[in-house]
Design an enzyme around this catalytic site. Structure first.
Site, PDB file in Angstrom:
ATOM      1  N   ASP A  92      41.379  35.456  42.602  1.00 42.67           N
ATOM      2  CA  ASP A  92      42.307  35.122  43.679  1.00 42.67           C
ATOM      3  C   ASP A  92      42.469  36.311  44.609  1.00 42.67           C
ATOM      4  O   ASP A  92      42.816  37.405  44.175  1.00 42.67           O
ATOM      5  CB  ASP A  92      43.684  34.754  43.108  1.00 42.67           C
TER       6      ASP A  92
ATOM      7  N   ASP B  94      44.106  24.026  39.817  1.00 43.90           N
ATOM      8  CA  ASP B  94      44.579  25.383  39.528  1.00 43.90           C
ATOM      9  C   ASP B  94      46.097  25.423  39.571  1.00 43.90           C
ATOM     10  O   ASP B  94      46.708  25.050  40.571  1.00 43.90           O
ATOM     11  CB  ASP B  94      44.005  26.345  40.582  1.00 43.90           C
TER      12      ASP B  94
END
Length: 208
Positions: free
Chosen positions: A30, A170
């Protein structure tokens, strides 16, 4: 079901080492710029240091307002997917073409509040759609069941049109929530995988 292990945690280097030695399918990276989401994560220098020698393929999630800024540098790493946010750009096709031009598979992510039908015109060009089941930008949040309908709607469109686009999800993925995400191809998890025996947890997720 494939599993992507996120390193959005307090000890990213330890997480990467654990994932890289495991049977996990991808390492989920990320990247946050403090603009598209409030938090910041890794600079390219830090990314190169953390991920430059990993053997597992990277699954990169750009939570940034200018994804094109990162694409060329990320493409030099062991990256399988670069995913950017639909809400972050005005011209999604230019970003899609930029990523594909670097020989990397492309994904689009949508926030919980974004209707999945908004990205239908882009599906022929996408390798993956990442459904956020938490608000992007912070690890450890609870799974939002309100997004589950998106899986069914998206799967129906993909099957009817004959696309090969994968569905990933996610946010808040654990033993309880993963049973609800029937129809996805990839699950992304951090907190769940990093507590306890990772191989046992990977086996559990894959056997669903």
């Amino acid at each position: 079901m494939l599993v992507s292990g996120s390193i959005l945690c307090d000890k990213p280097l330890e997480a990467i080492k654990l994932y890289d030695k495991s049977s996990i399918d991808f390492i989920h990276l990320d990247i946050m710029d403090g603009k598209f989401v409030p938090n910041k994560s890794f600079t390219m220098s830090q990314i190169n240091s953390l991920c430059g020698s990993v053997s597992k393929p990277l699954d990169v999630h750009l939570m940034v307002s200018n994804p094109s800024k990162y694409i060329d540098d990320l493409s030099l790493l062991n990256v399988s997917y670069i995913t950017f946010h639909y809400e972050a750009v005005k011209d999604a096709m230019s970003v899609i073409n930029h990523i594909k031009g670097n020989g990397v598979k492309v994904g689009i992510s949508i926030k919980p509040s974004t209707s999945v039908s908004e990205i239908f015109p882009l599906l022929p060009f996408l390798d993956m759609v990442l459904i956020m089941s938490v608000e992007p930008g912070k690890s450890g949040q609870s799974f939002m069941s309100s997004v589950l309908y998106k899986i069914d709607v998206l799967r129906k469109e993909i099957v009817e049109k004959g696309y090969k686009t994968l569905i990933s999800i996610d946010g808040g993925i654990n033993e309880d929530s993963v049973s609800k995400v029937v129809g996805v191809d990839i699950v992304v998890s951090a907190s769940y995988l990093l507590s306890g025996n990772i191989e046992d947890k990977l086996k559990f997720l894959r056997n669903l």
